[in-house]
Design a protein around this motif. Structure first.
Motif, PDB file in Angstrom:
ATOM      1  N   ILE A   1       0.842  -1.203   0.000  1.00  0.00           N
ATOM      2  CA  ILE A   1       0.000   0.000   0.000  1.00  0.00           C
ATOM      3  C   ILE A   1       0.874   1.249   0.000  1.00  0.00           C
ATOM      4  O   ILE A   1       0.670   2.180  -0.771  1.00  0.00           O
ATOM      5  CB  ILE A   1      -0.904   0.002   1.242  1.00  0.00           C
ATOM      6  CG1 ILE A   1      -1.857  -1.189   1.203  1.00  0.00           C
ATOM      7  CG2 ILE A   1      -1.689   1.304   1.344  1.00  0.00           C
ATOM      8  CD1 ILE A   1      -2.614  -1.404   2.480  1.00  0.00           C
ATOM      9  N   VAL A   2       1.860   1.211   0.899  1.00  0.00           N
ATOM     10  CA  VAL A   2       2.613   2.423   1.177  1.00  0.00           C
ATOM     11  C   VAL A   2       3.602   2.751   0.061  1.00  0.00           C
ATOM     12  O   VAL A   2       3.811   3.912  -0.276  1.00  0.00           O
ATOM     13  CB  VAL A   2       3.313   2.225   2.539  1.00  0.00           C
ATOM     14  CG1 VAL A   2       4.543   3.047   2.650  1.00  0.00           C
ATOM     15  CG2 VAL A   2       2.356   2.545   3.657  1.00  0.00           C
ATOM     16  N   SER A   3       4.171   1.717  -0.556  1.00  0.00           N
ATOM     17  CA  SER A   3       5.247   1.992  -1.509  1.00  0.00           C
ATOM     18  C   SER A   3       4.743   2.679  -2.771  1.00  0.00           C
ATOM     19  O   SER A   3       5.541   3.229  -3.525  1.00  0.00           O
ATOM     20  CB  SER A   3       5.972   0.700  -1.876  1.00  0.00           C
ATOM     21  OG  SER A   3       5.069  -0.180  -2.480  1.00  0.00           O
TER      22      SER A   3
ATOM     23  N   GLU B   1       7.825  10.498  -7.307  1.00  0.00           N
ATOM     24  CA  GLU B   1       6.936   9.937  -8.332  1.00  0.00           C
ATOM     25  C   GLU B   1       5.735   9.223  -7.716  1.00  0.00           C
ATOM     26  O   GLU B   1       4.917   8.659  -8.420  1.00  0.00           O
ATOM     27  CB  GLU B   1       7.703   8.952  -9.220  1.00  0.00           C
ATOM     28  CG  GLU B   1       8.906   9.541  -9.912  1.00  0.00           C
ATOM     29  CD  GLU B   1       8.525  10.513 -11.011  1.00  0.00           C
ATOM     30  OE1 GLU B   1       7.568  10.226 -11.742  1.00  0.00           O
ATOM     31  OE2 GLU B   1       9.167  11.561 -11.115  1.00  0.00           O
ATOM     32  N   GLY B   2       5.665   9.223  -6.408  1.00  0.00           N
ATOM     33  CA  GLY B   2       4.587   8.512  -5.732  1.00  0.00           C
ATOM     34  C   GLY B   2       3.228   9.093  -6.063  1.00  0.00           C
ATOM     35  O   GLY B   2       3.111  10.229  -6.493  1.00  0.00           O
TER      36      GLY B   2
ATOM     37  N   LEU C   1      13.145   4.291  -4.686  1.00  0.00           N
ATOM     38  CA  LEU C   1      13.175   5.674  -5.161  1.00  0.00           C
ATOM     39  C   LEU C   1      13.618   5.766  -6.611  1.00  0.00           C
ATOM     40  O   LEU C   1      13.124   6.586  -7.369  1.00  0.00           O
ATOM     41  CB  LEU C   1      14.128   6.506  -4.297  1.00  0.00           C
ATOM     42  CG  LEU C   1      13.624   6.898  -2.917  1.00  0.00           C
ATOM     43  CD1 LEU C   1      14.698   7.667  -2.176  1.00  0.00           C
ATOM     44  CD2 LEU C   1      12.372   7.740  -3.030  1.00  0.00           C
ATOM     45  N   TYR C   2      14.589   4.915  -6.997  1.00  0.00           N
ATOM     46  CA  TYR C   2      15.129   5.021  -8.356  1.00  0.00           C
ATOM     47  C   TYR C   2      14.462   4.069  -9.336  1.00  0.00           C
ATOM     48  O   TYR C   2      14.898   3.941 -10.463  1.00  0.00           O
ATOM     49  CB  TYR C   2      16.646   4.792  -8.342  1.00  0.00           C
ATOM     50  CG  TYR C   2      17.386   5.912  -7.660  1.00  0.00           C
ATOM     51  CD1 TYR C   2      17.477   7.158  -8.270  1.00  0.00           C
ATOM     52  CD2 TYR C   2      17.955   5.743  -6.417  1.00  0.00           C
ATOM     53  CE1 TYR C   2      18.127   8.201  -7.650  1.00  0.00           C
ATOM     54  CE2 TYR C   2      18.609   6.780  -5.785  1.00  0.00           C
ATOM     55  CZ  TYR C   2      18.694   8.012  -6.408  1.00  0.00           C
ATOM     56  OH  TYR C   2      19.330   9.046  -5.798  1.00  0.00           O
TER      57      TYR C   2
ATOM     58  N   ASN D   1      19.418   4.866 -12.992  1.00  0.00           N
ATOM     59  CA  ASN D   1      18.799   3.750 -12.293  1.00  0.00           C
ATOM     60  C   ASN D   1      19.643   3.351 -11.096  1.00  0.00           C
ATOM     61  O   ASN D   1      20.766   3.805 -10.918  1.00  0.00           O
ATOM     62  CB  ASN D   1      18.525   2.581 -13.232  1.00  0.00           C
ATOM     63  CG  ASN D   1      19.796   2.041 -13.815  1.00  0.00           C
ATOM     64  OD1 ASN D   1      20.885   2.485 -13.455  1.00  0.00           O
ATOM     65  ND2 ASN D   1      19.673   1.105 -14.721  1.00  0.00           N
ATOM     66  N   PHE D   2      19.100   2.495 -10.267  1.00  0.00           N
ATOM     67  CA  PHE D   2      19.713   2.267  -8.974  1.00  0.00           C
ATOM     68  C   PHE D   2      21.133   1.705  -9.038  1.00  0.00           C
ATOM     69  O   PHE D   2      22.033   2.255  -8.392  1.00  0.00           O
ATOM     70  CB  PHE D   2      18.808   1.400  -8.101  1.00  0.00           C
ATOM     71  CG  PHE D   2      19.464   1.036  -6.821  1.00  0.00           C
ATOM     72  CD1 PHE D   2      19.687   2.010  -5.850  1.00  0.00           C
ATOM     73  CD2 PHE D   2      19.901  -0.255  -6.566  1.00  0.00           C
ATOM     74  CE1 PHE D   2      20.311   1.703  -4.668  1.00  0.00           C
ATOM     75  CE2 PHE D   2      20.532  -0.564  -5.385  1.00  0.00           C
ATOM     76  CZ  PHE D   2      20.743   0.414  -4.430  1.00  0.00           C
ATOM     77  N   PRO D   3      21.399   0.626  -9.800  1.00  0.00           N
ATOM     78  CA  PRO D   3      22.758   0.076  -9.789  1.00  0.00           C
ATOM     79  C   PRO D   3      23.821   1.101 -10.164  1.00  0.00           C
ATOM     80  O   PRO D   3      24.883   1.168  -9.540  1.00  0.00           O
ATOM     81  CB  PRO D   3      22.697  -1.047 -10.831  1.00  0.00           C
ATOM     82  CG  PRO D   3      21.272  -1.406 -10.903  1.00  0.00           C
ATOM     83  CD  PRO D   3      20.502  -0.177 -10.632  1.00  0.00           C
ATOM     84  N   GLN D   4      23.498   1.953 -11.129  1.00  0.00           N
ATOM     85  CA  GLN D   4      24.442   2.988 -11.555  1.00  0.00           C
ATOM     86  C   GLN D   4      24.753   3.935 -10.411  1.00  0.00           C
ATOM     87  O   GLN D   4      25.920   4.228 -10.114  1.00  0.00           O
ATOM     88  CB  GLN D   4      23.833   3.784 -12.716  1.00  0.00           C
ATOM     89  CG  GLN D   4      23.688   2.999 -13.987  1.00  0.00           C
ATOM     90  CD  GLN D   4      24.983   3.007 -14.781  1.00  0.00           C
ATOM     91  OE1 GLN D   4      25.894   3.761 -14.472  1.00  0.00           O
ATOM     92  NE2 GLN D   4      25.044   2.164 -15.793  1.00  0.00           N
ATOM     93  N   ILE D   5      23.694   4.415  -9.781  1.00  0.00           N
ATOM     94  CA  ILE D   5      23.853   5.373  -8.688  1.00  0.00           C
ATOM     95  C   ILE D   5      24.670   4.738  -7.568  1.00  0.00           C
ATOM     96  O   ILE D   5      25.592   5.348  -7.017  1.00  0.00           O
ATOM     97  CB  ILE D   5      22.454   5.759  -8.139  1.00  0.00           C
ATOM     98  CG1 ILE D   5      21.645   6.460  -9.219  1.00  0.00           C
ATOM     99  CG2 ILE D   5      22.570   6.583  -6.866  1.00  0.00           C
ATOM    100  CD1 ILE D   5      21.771   7.936  -9.245  1.00  0.00           C
TER     101      ILE D   5
END
Lengths: 695, 483
Positions: free
Chosen positions: A20-22, A28-29, A614-615, A623-627
């Motif tokens: 629910i929360v995510s 972007e939520g 978040l990403y 994207n996340f792995p890059q960051i």
């Protein structure tokens, strides 16, 4: 009925909440729409509101929501992150146990026995988690993380001045996760304006407390107008209309009453005996005359506004109008107490006999006039504040009540968040001797040589001040691990300031000397104190935007104390999580105890769950792995981490979140059986029944 | 108060409510209902509850939305926001609701990410409001307050867009003139700042013809015929002195306090209070008061006493007329039975007794206070209610026009013009709208198309009789042709 409580069920429950929360996490939520059986519609992105709105059956879900609520009440931020983080921790735990189950437990063991065995295991894990939270986490925050902290105060002059642009960044990031995408910039501007208009001097904490306590009284909601019509207005808006309004200019005074001005025939507990008609008439005439003279007296004192918490009778209203006194009655006690806090005026007590007395407090009113918002009338009051809060009100507009409520809650939460942020926070932790060769920090190596010199200095100073130390021996028994800073302050005042550095070798040296010198035993204790004092100062000094905190707080096997200074922030987008993740893994590498390694790794991997979400919608380079890889590389090569998002978040909020989640997790893990009972648990033996349920 | 207990149910969660087929169909139904009511040729809706009782015929959004019961939360939010809009601005409820439905439908069709759609729609909205406020706007006209032409047009278009009022062209003209007259009455003579508009009270009467409606200066108080016959004293030529009481004059014992009051045997409180009331009456007589108005009940003895001294006494006026009465007469509501301060009295120029339909009224004519009464006559109940609401709307619209003296072209022209304007700008200078929001031009084109077609279909829904709609896409003009 009893159900075996396990990580598996807890995880299932937490995953439902997470689902629910995510959906509303991060910029972007999206919004969630809740309906009640009464037909009310709630529009929200606020995790806390959502979780509280749910009707939850499962006891573990209720525990989680209760933990989230109490966390929110304190910090006003992080409900969604709470659930996500908890979920990841539980996932990590399940992964560990499943591995062990495969290897250890043979299949023919009875379920309940297995359960008990599991339970023992959970208990150890809980203890490990708690030790981590109380003894290790603070240390990591202080020693490693603190060098990345930024501050929202600008460091140009000696005094701290608040930087508007950084506050804007902080608030924008906060509202980004709280209100609709098309409004968050506007709302954060509104909040910023309110903040700078309503704080007179630097003592902002007081203002935050007042605003947090009286938030409901400080805003007015207007439905049917676009959100962009919301504004800040000077003065207070009372949620009532005038009973009598007499326009007045110039100096006006205000009186507050908590009872009807018209005297009554009898007060409670007394009896009024009427013997004749004439007596009745004279008493009525007396009441009338009395009311008239009180109102005249008020007018002669230049009172032009009467604020009352009770309804005033027609007679009072009539004489008020004749005397040109405006009256606002039926005010709520919260509104009255807010006004009293702002102008520090005590209520007007009706004099018993004569009316000669002066009204003690000359509280002045700049203006008072009716305010019409969407055909509803309010009282608009300009007060001369006697405290640090310059009275201002927020008028919140929106097409529907649900949206206004959302903005209202977000603003209230933001004040709570700022209230935490503007306080110093103390960190206490155990520092261990095996950290001596800390390869993580380049500073330690550089300091090694210095330390030797300073050790000599310190030692020589000790010798000098031996005589003085002796006088304190009776006070400092080794049991009291010294926190008595006043004492230490006096003791070490004679020392030169270079004495800040006391390293591990020094400690060892004293130990070896202890047989020969009976005084050193005591000196050692005093040294702790010294260090406590020094680190405190160090903590407060550091308000530079990029802070490289000196690592002079090491003493082997002793308690350390430091603080996160007010206004510490980090860039948004999971920087806190990634940093802590990195340092926890490093810590785990050096650690020898199996439990600590396990807990650190568990928490470290769970922390990454938040930036992962978040990403998620980002593509390509973001994207996340890059960051993540970029951040790790930057950390290893000691380069500053470049954040791709503007915006800041409070460090202390994140820290509180982490500790709250860990406490919630231990709460869940300590339960082994869930028993359904018919009645509410008895209140009187609350403690006992809880214990019974748990074991 | 009734309380309703509902068993606690575990919460249900739905994702992406707008994409659900059921929501789409209900939204389409709602849109259909609202669109068919829109404009001067809109169809009427009959509302009834299925078990008898009154039937209401209407086409106004305020009545319609108040009575519709919707269950879906998305529709609830939509309807609540339209209702809040109506309670703020009185007019244009249907416009707002239909535009909302159109926008939701069209944006859904584009299949863009909601974030982008929200961002761009907000941009377009800002563009529209800026354009409508700017000097270059081609579809707005400044209001000239020195002539009645535009103001009358404005009132007439408000009235004609409410077909459930069932007015003929002649009646529309008559009522619009009355409304404008009533509005002009409320503007005070003196020009001191800030100007506070007076009050116009609307009384609706069932029975007489619509053309019998009228505007009267001052306040009308409805009283029973018998009372009116009794209260007729000799008429005076000069101004009349008025006393206005907000407290009860019935002789009831006011609040005795929290303790107890013990009354000895043979002591009559009634007599004591009555003595007081008669004393008050004596003061009124000696102060040469001609008219006593009381919000609450007046003791019959006091009434009789006043009447024998040729003072008109009217009681049970109620709380709502007190404010206009105080405004019209300049009297302050008196809250005491003791000596009355002379400054609390007010005055009126004259009074009449009047009969409209089967009701009797006491008509107070003020000296120059900006208070007037609009008497609306109509043949039956439901039409009378509809007409009253329409008149309130029109008066409110006139008040808002004073604040912002501009009017827009009606008949769908503004909508078509705006749509043409947006299309032009998005083609020629998309940068003006995008302004570094991180959206592509293609996305803007899609959303602008959705926005414009929502506006145009709104203009198109003014036509209900199968006539042809002509739209000049280039210059943005709109015609509806009927055979």
């Amino acid at each position: 009925m009893a159900v075996v409580g396990s990580v598996k069920t807890a995880l299932q429950v937490a995953e439902v909440l997470e689902a629910i929360v995510s959906r509303c996490v991060g910029p972007e939520g999206r919004q969630v729409l809740c309906t009640k059986p009464t037909g009310e519609v709630l529009l929200s992105r606020d995790g806390g509101r959502l979780l509280e709105a749910l009707h939850l059956d499962h006891p573990i879900a209720r525990i989680i929501v209760a933990c989230v609520s109490s966390h929110l009440k304190k910090t006003g931020d992080g409900a969604k992150t709470f659930v996500i983080f908890l979920c990841h921790l539980l996932r990590g735990l399940r992964a560990i146990t499943e591995k062990e189950k495969d290897s250890l437990i043979s299949e023919n063991i009875q379920t309940f026995e297995r359960c008990w065995k599991n339970c023992c295991q959970w208990k150890f894990i809980c203890q490990a988690l708690l030790t981590f939270q109380t003894q290790i986490l603070d240390g990591i925050m202080d020693q490693y993380l603190s060098r990345h902290f930024l501050s929202i105060f600008s460091s140009s002059a000696k005094e701290r001045t608040l930087c508007r642009s950084s506050l804007e960044l902080l608030l924008e990031a906060y509202f980004c996760g709280r209100v609709g995408r098309n409004n968050h910039k506007f709302i954060s501007q509104l909040m910023c304006n309110f903040f700078f208009k309503s704080t007179i001097s630097d003592s902002r904490l007081e203002v935050f407390e007042l605003v947090d306590d009286c938030f409901v009284e400080l805003n007015v909601s207007v439905t049917g107008l676009p959100v962009s019509d919301s504004r800040i207005i000077d003065g207070l808006v009372l949620h009532r209309d005038f009973s009598v309004y007499c326009p007045a200019d110039g100096d006006m005074r205000v009186a507050i009453v908590r009872e009807t001005i018209q005297p009554l025939f009898s007060t409670s507990g007394s009896e009024f005996v009427l013997n004749s008609e004439a007596q009745f008439q004279t008493s009525q005439i007396w009441i009338m005359e009395r009311t008239k003279s009180i109102m005249k007296h008020l007018r002669s004192q230049n009172v032009r506004l009467l604020l009352s918490s009770v309804k005033q009778p027609d007679l009072v209203i009539y004489y008020a109008r004749l005397n040109g006194i405006s009256v606002v009655d039926c005010l709520s006690s919260e509104e009255i107490s807010l006004i009293q806090r702002i102008i520090s005026l005590s209520p007007f007590v009706l004099p018993q006999a004569s009316l000669q007395c002066e009204i003690s407090n000359p509280a002045l009113v700049k203006f008072c006039k009716p305010l019409i918002l969407r055909s509803k009338r309010y009282v608009h009051l300009g007060l001369m504040s006697t405290c640090t809060f310059a009275p201002h009100c927020i008028i919140l507009c929106g097409p529907v009540q649900g949206l206004i409520e959302q903005h209202e809650n977000a603003l209230h939460g933001a004040f709570k968040m700022l209230r935490q942020l503007f306080k110093d926070f103390d960190l206490n932790y155990v520092k261990k001797s095996n950290d001596q060769n800390d390869t993580l920090s380049p500073h330690v190596k550089n300091n090694d040589e210095l330390e030797k010199n300073q050790y000599l200095q310190a030692h020589s100073n000790l010798v000098v001040s031996d005589a003085e130390l002796e006088t304190y021996i009776p006070c400092s028994t080794p049991k009291l691990l010294p926190t008595d800073t006043v004492q230490t302050d006096e003791t070490w005042r004679c020392l030169p300031p270079e004495n800040k550095k006391i390293n591990d070798d020094y400690e060892l040296l004293i130990e070896s000397n202890s047989s020969s010198n009976p005084i050193t035993e005591n000196t050692r204790i005093e040294t702790y104190c010294e260090n406590l004092q020094v680190t405190n100062i160090a903590g407060k000094e550091s308000t530079l935007p990029m802070k490289y905190k000196s690592l002079d707080t090491h003493i082997s096997q002793s308690y350390c104390s430091s603080s996160v200074p007010a206004g510490c922030v980090l860039p948004v987008g999971g920087s806190f999580e990634i940093l802590l993740h990195y340092y926890l893994l490093n810590y785990a590498k050096k650690c020898q105890q199996l439990q600590e390694i396990m807990v650190s790794k568990l928490i470290a991997s769970a922390l990454l769950g938040i930036p992962k979400i978040l990403y998620k919608p980002k593509k390509g380079n973001h994207n996340f792995p890059q960051i993540y890889l970029r951040a790790l590389h930057a950390l290893q090569t000691n380069q500053p981490i470049i954040s791709c998002q503007a915006g800041l978040e409070s460090v202390i909020g994140k820290y509180h979140l982490l500790t709250s989640v860990l406490q919630c997790l231990t709460k869940i893990l300590t339960v082994d059986l869930i028993i359904n009972i018919k009645r509410q648990p008895q209140k009187s033996c609350d403690q006992d029944s809880e214990d019974e349920l748990q074991h | 108060m009734m309380s309703c207990l509902e068993a606690k149910k575990p919460s249900l969660c739905h994702r992406e409510p707008l994409t659900a087929e059921k929501v789409r169909t209900t939204l389409a139904v709602l849109k259909g209902v609202l669109t068919s009511c829109y404009g001067p040729f809109g169809r009427l809706k009959q509302l009834h509850n299925g078990v008898g009782g009154s039937v209401c015929t209407t086409s106004q959004s305020a009545v319609l939305l108040r009575n519709l019961s919707v269950t879906h939360p998305v529709l609830k939010v939509l309807i609540a926001s339209v209702q809040n809009h109506v309670s703020c601005f009185s007019d244009c409820g249907l416009f707002t609701a239909i535009l909302c439905c159109n926008l939701i439908e069209n944006v859904q069709k584009t299949n863009l990410a909601t974030a982008t759609a929200i961002k761009l729609n907000k941009r377009l909205l800002n563009f529209c409001t800026n354009y409508l406020r700017s000097e270059s706007c081609g579809c707005r006209i400044p209001v000239d307050f020195s002539s009645t032409q535009i103001l009358l047009c404005l009132v007439r278009s408000v009235l004609t867009s409410k077909p459930a009022c069932m007015l003929t062209r002649k009646e529309v003209d008559h009522i619009s003139t009355l409304i404008l007259r009533a509005f002009l009455f409320t503007i005070p003579e003196s020009t001191k700042n800030p100007i506070i508009l007076g009050k116009s009270i609307i009384i609706s009467l069932k029975g007489p013809r619509v053309t019998d409606s009228t505007v009267l200066p001052g306040v009308l108080i409805e009283i029973p015929e018998i009372q009116l016959m009794k209260t007729l004293p000799v008429r005076k030529s000069s101004a009349l002195k008025v006393a206005l009481f907000s407290t009860s004059l019935s002789g009831d014992f006011s609040d005795p306090g929290e303790g107890s009051v013990v009354v000895s045997y043979r002591v009559s409180l009634e007599n004591a209070v009555l003595d007081q009331l008669i004393n008050l009456g004596r003061q009124l007589v000696s102060d040469h008061v001609d008219l006593v108005l009381c919000q609450k009940v007046m003791h019959p003895s006091l009434k009789r006493f006043l009447r024998t001294h040729h003072i008109i006494a009217i009681d049970r006026v109620g709380v709502t007329p007190i404010e206009p009465l105080s405004k019209a007469t300049g009297a302050q509501p008196i809250g005491s039975l003791g000596p009355v301060s002379p400054s609390s009295y007010g005055s009126v120029k004259d009074w009449h007794s009047a009969q409209f339909g089967c009701k009797h009224f006491f008509h107070l004519i003020p000296n120059e206070a900006p208070v007037c009464t609009l008497l609306l006559c109509n043949r039956n109940d439901t039409v009378a209610d509809e007409l009253k609401l329409a008149c309130q709307t029109a008066l409110h619209v006139l008040q808002l026009t004073v604040k912002e003296p501009w009017v827009l072209l009606g008949g769908g022209c503004t909508e078509t013009h705006l749509a043409a304007c947006i299309r032009h700008t998005t083609h020629k200078e998309p940068g003006n709208i995008l302004q570094g929001e991180g959206c592509t031009q293609a996305e803007l084109q899609l959303i602008a198309e959705a926005f414009c077609s929502a506006l145009e279909s709104l203009a198109g829904s003014l036509e209900h009789d199968g006539g042809e709609i002509l739209t000049d896409m280039k210059h943005g003009h709109f015609w509806s042709m009927q055979d």
